[in-house]
Design an enzyme around this catalytic site. Structure first.
Site, short mmCIF file in Angstrom:
data_model
loop_
_atom_site.label_atom_id
_atom_site.label_comp_id
_atom_site.label_asym_id
_atom_site.label_seq_id
_atom_site.Cartn_x
_atom_site.Cartn_y
_atom_site.Cartn_z
N ARG A 163 10.92 7.18 -1.34
CA ARG A 163 12.33 7.21 -1.75
C ARG A 163 12.53 6.86 -3.23
O ARG A 163 13.60 7.07 -3.79
CB ARG A 163 13.14 6.26 -0.85
CG ARG A 163 13.30 6.77 0.57
CD ARG A 163 13.78 5.70 1.53
NE ARG A 163 12.70 4.83 1.99
CZ ARG A 163 12.86 3.78 2.81
NH1 ARG A 163 14.07 3.48 3.25
NH2 ARG A 163 11.82 3.06 3.18
N ALA B 213 0.80 -1.22 0.00
CA ALA B 213 0.00 0.00 0.00
C ALA B 213 0.84 1.27 0.00
O ALA B 213 0.34 2.35 -0.30
CB ALA B 213 -0.93 0.00 1.20
#
Ligand code: UD1
Ligand code: MG
Length: 457
Positions: free
Chosen positions: A17, A12
């Site tokens: 990053r 989810a």
């Protein structure tokens, strides 16, 4: 296969990053998205009706991947942490009993054997939870395994929450867990958000179960490579390299010859027969199936296509969503696409493009042609420079060419058009009317010769 195991794939998160507009688990490595890798690994362990994907970021797209694989998904509307993600499936999962496996959706390299070993360890030790750990040279960012003096696992401390002494621990949590489902659901609501991220950490279950008097054990894997989580695009590229290396190795062990395997890119689902030779810098993608004894020339790209036995693809050819029967020759520099079907022993040479075209057995088009939306019989010769004019600016039309027909060089075939069996088209013709069987069609202006013209010019 563990019949009473359910597996939850955590998928989810956004994956901040990755610095991408696309959800992390939809990124691809080795020719499959990260979540597809997790699903196919899970299906080795748990029955299909017991595999679940937690979706959140781009829930629709990730859910569609789950759906296509035949597994269910449930939604985590707000990403409040990995513990919260599992809790979102409580209504569907809590009644299942047996084993509850939870796996991170961002670890595409883990082998089914490793998950099986985790389940085996769990079952042998009678612990209420088991997890996979490994030592890393650089454990930065991972949760650390804190062990007691007797070596028992006591807790997982997330990097952000760890003390300097804990950060020095090289043993990390890889993100694969096996719980006793009953104990898990009994205690999961004890997870708190009192950590630097303010999240419900799944990893807190270790301390919670121990506090409740249960044992937690860890499977310490010697090969840390397969446990690498993907958090940024550098790690994604590294995973892609490793998965492709693995695929090439598997194929070579099954009898495929690969020259300079480090330069070829072969997707996970690709099937290749024995003694087929793959030259350097080839890419083979999607659900491609290649037969035995084929030769795939350097720098060719084959996508979602079927290639029959002993086919020869010469260098720099691009083939997508098409079918080549046995002993077909293609290229160099050919483009075959959109449902083209080359029948046995047909030859297509350099700078020839076939789109949505049936090309009959033994037919040849050796140089510089565009054959689109065509049905071409067997043993037809298509001369250099032949173009099917399949598009009138609004609609596409078909060109039909019968068996043994001969199309002279530089012919322009204006569709819709039928050239019957055994017909000849004179070189340089523009053909706009149907050509009956056994006839010669000329569609060009007559040549004029003016003798003695040059000295007077
Ligand atoms: C996690 C573990 C860490 C471990 C590491 C291994 C926790 C708290 N930490 O950290 O101990 O060393 O994996 O790779 O579990 N996800 C959700 N919902 C959420 C948050 C995350 O579904 O609310 C999913 C993500 O999509 C991802 C997976 O859970 O697939 C792991 O999340 P990620 O943020 O990558 O956790 P790490 O920081 O890597
Ligand atoms: Mg991660």
């Amino acid at each position: 296969m563990v019949n009473d195991a359910a597996i939850v794939i955590l998928a989810a998160g956004q994956g901040t990053r990755m610095k991408s507009k696309m959800a992390k688990v939809l990124h691809r490595a080795g020719g499959k998205s990260l979540v597809e890798h997790a699903i196919s690994t899970a299906l080795h362990i748990a029955p299909v009706e017991r595999v679940f994907v937690v979706v959140g970021h781009q829930a629709e797209a990730v859910g569609a991947v789950a759906n296509a694989a035949g597994v269910r998904s449930f939604e985590q509307r707000q990403q409040l942490g990995t513990g919260h993600a599992v809790m979102c499936g409580e209504s569907e999962l809590a009644g299942l009993g047996g084993l509850l496996l939870v796996v991170n959706g961002d670890c595409p390299m883990v082998r089914p054997e490793t998950l099986q070993a985790l389940v085996d360890l769990y079952q042998q030790t009678g612990a209420k939870a088991a997890l996979v750990s490994t030592d890393l040279a650089d454990p930065t960012g991972y949760g650390r395994i804190v062990r007691g003096e007797n070596g028992d696992v006591l807790a997982i401390v997330e990097h952000k929450a760890a003390t300097d002494a804990q950060r020095a621990i090289p043993e990390i949590n890889a993100g694969f867990y096996c719980f006793d489902a009953e104990a898990f659901w009994k205690h999961v609501h004890e997870i708190r958000t009192d950590n630097p991220a303010g999240e419900y950490y799944l990893t807190d279950m270790v301390e919670i179960l121990i506090r409740a008097g249960h044992r937690v054990t860890a499977l310490k894997a010697a090969d840390s490579g397969e446990l690498q989580g993907i958090n940024n695009k550098v790690e994604l590229a590294e995973a892609d390299r490793i998965l492709r290396e693995r695929k090439a190795r598997d194929l070579m062990l099954e009898g495929v010859t690969i020259l300079r395997p480090e330069t070829v890119n072969i997707d996970a689902q690709v099937v290749i027969g024995q003694d087929t030779v793959i030259e350097p810098f080839v890419q083979i993608k999607g659900h491609t199936v290649i037969g035995e004894g084929c030769h795939i020339g350097s720098s060719s790209i084959i996508d979602s296509s079927q290639i029959g036995d002993h086919a020869q693809i010469h260098p720099f050819s691009v083939i997508s969503t098409s079918k080549l029967d046995a002993h077909v020759h293609v290229g160099p520099f050919a483009r075959i696409r959109m449902g083209a079907h080359l029948h046995e022993n047909s030859h297509v040479g350099n700078f020839v493009e076939l789109k949505n075209t049936e090309f009959g057995a033994g037919s040849k088009s050796m140089h510089l042609a565009y054959l689109g939306d065509s049905t071409i019989g067997s043993k037809v010769n298509v001369g250099a420079g032949t173009i099917t004019c399949n598009y009138d600016g609004k609609k596409k039309h078909r060109t039909r060419i019968g068996n043994h027909a001969f199309v002279g060089s530089n012919s322009t075939l204006v569709a819709p058009l039928t050239i019957a069996d055994e017909a000849y088209i004179a070189a340089g013709s523009t053909i706009t009317y149907n050509v009956p069987e056994n006839s010669l069609a000329l569609g060009r202006s007559r040549q004029v010769v003016k003798e003695g013209w040059t000295p007077k010019r």
